[in-house]
Design an enzyme around this catalytic site. Structure first.
Site, PDB file in Angstrom:
ATOM      1  N   TYR A  54       8.085  -8.672 -10.825  1.00  0.00           N
ATOM      2  CA  TYR A  54       8.481  -7.604  -9.910  1.00  0.00           C
ATOM      3  C   TYR A  54       9.992  -7.678  -9.756  1.00  0.00           C
ATOM      4  O   TYR A  54      10.517  -8.659  -9.225  1.00  0.00           O
ATOM      5  CB  TYR A  54       7.770  -7.818  -8.571  1.00  0.00           C
ATOM      6  CG  TYR A  54       8.057  -6.793  -7.502  1.00  0.00           C
ATOM      7  CD1 TYR A  54       7.877  -5.442  -7.734  1.00  0.00           C
ATOM      8  CD2 TYR A  54       8.459  -7.202  -6.235  1.00  0.00           C
ATOM      9  CE1 TYR A  54       8.106  -4.517  -6.731  1.00  0.00           C
ATOM     10  CE2 TYR A  54       8.690  -6.286  -5.222  1.00  0.00           C
ATOM     11  CZ  TYR A  54       8.509  -4.939  -5.478  1.00  0.00           C
ATOM     12  OH  TYR A  54       8.737  -4.017  -4.487  1.00  0.00           O
ATOM     13  N   TYR A 208      -2.811  -5.965  -1.173  1.00  0.00           N
ATOM     14  CA  TYR A 208      -1.879  -7.095  -1.193  1.00  0.00           C
ATOM     15  C   TYR A 208      -1.243  -7.311   0.186  1.00  0.00           C
ATOM     16  O   TYR A 208      -1.264  -8.410   0.744  1.00  0.00           O
ATOM     17  CB  TYR A 208      -0.783  -6.860  -2.232  1.00  0.00           C
ATOM     18  CG  TYR A 208       0.283  -7.933  -2.217  1.00  0.00           C
ATOM     19  CD1 TYR A 208       0.117  -9.100  -2.950  1.00  0.00           C
ATOM     20  CD2 TYR A 208       1.430  -7.799  -1.443  1.00  0.00           C
ATOM     21  CE1 TYR A 208       1.064 -10.110  -2.904  1.00  0.00           C
ATOM     22  CE2 TYR A 208       2.380  -8.801  -1.392  1.00  0.00           C
ATOM     23  CZ  TYR A 208       2.193  -9.952  -2.122  1.00  0.00           C
ATOM     24  OH  TYR A 208       3.133 -10.945  -2.063  1.00  0.00           O
ATOM     25  N   LYS A 567      13.430  -3.904  15.421  1.00  0.00           N
ATOM     26  CA  LYS A 567      13.571  -3.997  13.969  1.00  0.00           C
ATOM     27  C   LYS A 567      14.558  -2.922  13.515  1.00  0.00           C
ATOM     28  O   LYS A 567      14.176  -1.781  13.261  1.00  0.00           O
ATOM     29  CB  LYS A 567      12.217  -3.801  13.273  1.00  0.00           C
ATOM     30  CG  LYS A 567      11.339  -5.057  13.345  1.00  0.00           C
ATOM     31  CD  LYS A 567      10.203  -5.017  12.345  1.00  0.00           C
ATOM     32  CE  LYS A 567      10.644  -5.046  10.920  1.00  0.00           C
ATOM     33  NZ  LYS A 567      11.357  -6.283  10.528  1.00  0.00           N
ATOM     34  N   ASP A 571      13.752  -1.945   7.094  1.00  0.00           N
ATOM     35  CA  ASP A 571      12.757  -2.978   6.803  1.00  0.00           C
ATOM     36  C   ASP A 571      11.464  -2.694   7.556  1.00  0.00           C
ATOM     37  O   ASP A 571      11.443  -2.627   8.783  1.00  0.00           O
ATOM     38  CB  ASP A 571      13.324  -4.341   7.220  1.00  0.00           C
ATOM     39  CG  ASP A 571      12.284  -5.447   7.182  1.00  0.00           C
ATOM     40  OD1 ASP A 571      11.379  -5.366   6.330  1.00  0.00           O
ATOM     41  OD2 ASP A 571      12.404  -6.376   7.993  1.00  0.00           O
ATOM     42  N   HIS A 573       8.561  -4.576   7.054  1.00  0.00           N
ATOM     43  CA  HIS A 573       7.705  -5.759   7.135  1.00  0.00           C
ATOM     44  C   HIS A 573       7.745  -6.280   8.568  1.00  0.00           C
ATOM     45  O   HIS A 573       8.670  -6.984   8.965  1.00  0.00           O
ATOM     46  CB  HIS A 573       8.169  -6.833   6.146  1.00  0.00           C
ATOM     47  CG  HIS A 573       7.868  -6.493   4.727  1.00  0.00           C
ATOM     48  ND1 HIS A 573       8.709  -5.730   3.958  1.00  0.00           N
ATOM     49  CD2 HIS A 573       6.803  -6.782   3.936  1.00  0.00           C
ATOM     50  CE1 HIS A 573       8.181  -5.582   2.744  1.00  0.00           C
ATOM     51  NE2 HIS A 573       7.038  -6.210   2.708  1.00  0.00           N
TER      52      HIS A 573
END
Length: 693
Positions: A54, A208, A567, A571, A573
């Protein structure tokens, strides 16, 4: 030559020993095939899976050089990482792209960037996976346009766009539009590919990131399969009934393989069985080849540790075995992270090391020469049956809520709770992580050299990319761009398939931000659920002393200790931020957490509402510019009494810079004990502590 061994014949002596040797020789000779058969016989061996890394960073040109180098080293497929502005539909010159350009992937703003990305790589011969979701229709359109420029036969293109928006709302956060129009765009891509790019996988149901967000194996199975069902329900009315089974056969999956090797292997076998069951029983797909569970995998990055990072090599290998050993549930494509991804961006050598691991497994071992090693294994069968039972129960819950779209809030909440349980077990030592909560004494890794063991992106990359974008806009045919965007706008408004208009936009020179702007205008933007309730928690076990400290400090402050979690940047995540907010709530703090993708201005405005401590979570590598802006705005707003803490994948040198800016604490993945962070927050908010300083 066959040798007759007449000595040491198990105690036999004399003529009996000689006769025994002769009879053995006759039996052996009888089993040897004729010479001509032996000269033509070759061992049966399966074809290896696609070997990928990746990759993508800095610029299209540098990423292209990396791809060509990896292909020369034996990589057999490409897996493209795009930067966050590209993933969320912003051009590199947008205010929200500041500090994010080229950090976690390659910036692609227009046809020129895509052309440079695949320079001298014949796309007709390549199998390309693109990890792209909200802007999947657009990036696929650019890919098709470049392939046509190369003279490729579009019907021969092989590859995948991830194109799974539901998991973006649950875990990764690169969504743009609300769920229903996003599902429609997934359908647009699948329908277009079926008719025009038939070998392409138009949707990669991605479990995932669900595991990285805390999903149990049963949740990972159920949430991913519920997503696939939602997509197939969307697709079924779009094609003739006789064509639908083949369309089902083009849906693929992208999964996570964690460290619990046996469980992960059984999970993959359960995936195979459940997918077959759904396609046969729910959709009536009779042909077995269209019911085949086709999946690619990246093994678990969540389990990679900053402490003793060399141990990650063993973790990666064990996890790779979980998706390659069982022939009937073997991955079709594998990409392995590098040992140092918990530290930062891997270097080319680090990626090569992971690729060599795959090549040794595929080519040096005899793994591919045998039938499934686990068929009929009672322990495996029991575990697979239990996983399927749990997944079916969860699927029934989701179905009762109207399917995956209706159950987004429910699934998000379950993931946050499951992740909290996982973190608690690591903290308490119930889950052993070598080098983290046991056997922590260690020699310094020689793999971490003078460069810190990672690659850093040149700060000048962003300015260069913006300059190229400005030049592109100046040189293109403005009238052709306006006409293409008008057609795209009309298609979106009419509910038509947006792919033909998107391909036309790609060829006309439209940019990523302009394409996404039309989608935002047509469908609006969306803020996904955080999964973190503000209601008072009854989870107090092991937190009594911290709750007492929070109560005491709140009394001194004259109101409840208020902790703002923000945040900034693009991003998405959010797992770490969610767990910090979740634990702070359980400790009795008043929490303020509005989720992902906030601007520094929005965070500081929220801090004005009475925050005592502000915590920023940034995992994209953009911590320096984003924290600089937050600090400057807090000073301008007179919030110098409010403590600021920062968490993320932050190298030591950057941590020192942040502390010099005025950040009170810096946390990285090695700081896994959340209660220690909670105590720090209490101390930073305590007026007595401030007075003592």
């Amino acid at each position: 030559m066959l040798r007759l061994h007449s000595l040491h014949c198990g105690g036999l002596t004399g003529s009996y020993c000689f006769e025994y040797a002769i009879s053995n020789a006759i039996r052996l000779l009888a089993r040897i095939p004729p010479l001509e058969a032996r000269m033509t016989e070759t061992p049966s061996r399966d074809k290896p899976w696609l070997i990928r890394t990746y990759a993508g960073h800095s610029t299209a040109e540098k990423s292209n050089a990396l791809y060509r180098s990896n292909l020369a080293k034996g990589q057999t497929g490409l897996s493209v990482a795009f930067d966050l502005p590209t993933q969320t539909g912003y051009d590199s010159d947008h205010i929200l792209a500041r500090g994010e350009v080229g950090k976690v992937g390659v910036p692609v703003c227009h046809l020129g960037d895509m052309r440079a990305l695949f320079q001298d790589i014949p796309l007709e011969q390549m199998n390309t996976s693109m990890t792209i979701n909200a802007t999947a229709p657009w990036l696929l359109s650019l890919y098709i346009a470049v392939a046509e420029e190369q003279g490729a036969d579009i019907t021969k293109l092989n590859g995948t766009v991830q194109n799974d928006l539901i998991k973006e709302y649950l875990s990764r956060g690169t969504y743009i539009c609300p769920p229903k129009p996003s599902l429609k765009m997934i359908g647009d891509v699948a329908e277009y590919c079926y008719h025009h790019v038939p070998k392409w996988n138009p949707m990669n149901v991605c479990s995932y990131h669900l595991q990285e967000a805390g999903a149990t194996p049963e949740q990972e199975l159920a949430f991913a399969l519920a997503t696939a069902v939602a997509v197939l329900d969307e697709l079924k009315p779009r094609v003739a009934a006789e064509d639908f089974p083949a369309l089902c056969g083009r849906i693929s999956f992208f999964v996570n393989a964690g460290i619990r090797f046996v469980t992960e292997l059984c999970k993959m076998r359960a995936f195979v069985d459940l997918w077959d069951e759904i396609l046969l029983e729910r959709y009536g797909v009779e042909e077995a080849r269209f019911r085949r569970f086709r999946y690619g995998v990246q093994v678990n990055s969540l389990g990679l540790t900053e402490q003793q990072p060399e141990n990650n090599v063993y973790r990666i290998l064990i996890e790779a075995l979980a998706v390659t050993l069982s022939k009937n549930a073997r991955a079709r494509a594998v990409q392995l992270p590098a040992w140092n991804e918990a530290l930062g961006l891997p270097r080319p050598w680090d990626q090569q090391w992971s690729m060599r691991m795959q090549q040794i497994l595929a080519y040096e071992t005899d793994l591919l020469e045998y039938d499934d090693l686990f068929d009929g294994n009672p322990a495996v069968d029991r575990k697979v049956a239990a996983l399927k039972e749990g997944a079916r129960a969860e699927l029934a819950n989701i179905e009762g809520m109207g399917g995956a779209i209706g159950a987004i809030d429910y699934m998000k909440g379950r993931l946050v709770e499951s992740n909290a349980d996982r973190v608690n077990k690591v903290e308490r030592g119930e889950t052993v992580v070598v080098g983290v909560n046991r056997w922590t004494e260690s020699e310094r890794s020689p793999l971490v050299g003078e460069d810190g063991g990672i690659m850093t992106v040149d700060p000048g990359v962003e300015a260069d990319q913006v300059a190229r974008l400005t030049a592109w806009k100046a040189e293109r045919d403005s009238a052709a761009v306006a006409e293409a965007l008008s057609a795209l706008r009309a298609a979106a408004a009419a509910g038509e398939n947006v792919m033909p208009a998107s391909v036309a936009c790609a060829k006309a020179g439209v940019t990523t931000g302009e394409w996404a702007g039309e989608m935002r205008a047509a469908h609006g933007e969306y803020r996904g659920p955080t999964g973190v309730s503000r209601s008072v928690s009854n989870k107090t076990e092991g937190l009594e002393d911290i709750r007492e400290a929070v109560d005491a400090v709140s009394d001194r402050l004259g109101r409840r200790l208020r902790f703002l979690v923000g945040k900034p940047g693009l991003d998405g995540h959010s797992n770490g931020a969610e767990q910090i907010a979740f634990r702070a709530r359980d400790c009795g703090m008043e929490i303020d957490y509005e989720g992902i993708r906030l601007t520094p201005e929005q965070i500081v405005e929220a801090a004005k509402e009475g925050a005592h401590v502000v915590g920023l979570s940034i995992l994209s590598g953009s911590h320096i510019p984003l924290v600089e802006e937050v600090v400057a705005r807090m000073r301008e707003a007179g919030l110098t009494e409010v403590s600021l803490i920062v968490g993320g994948i932050i190298p030591e040198e950057d941590a020192r810079r942040l502390l010099a800016m005025g950040v009170a604490r810096v946390y990285t993945p090695k700081d896994f004990e959340l209660n220690t962070i909670m105590r720090d927050i209490v101390t930073l908010a305590d007026p007595k502590s401030v007075a003592a300083e």
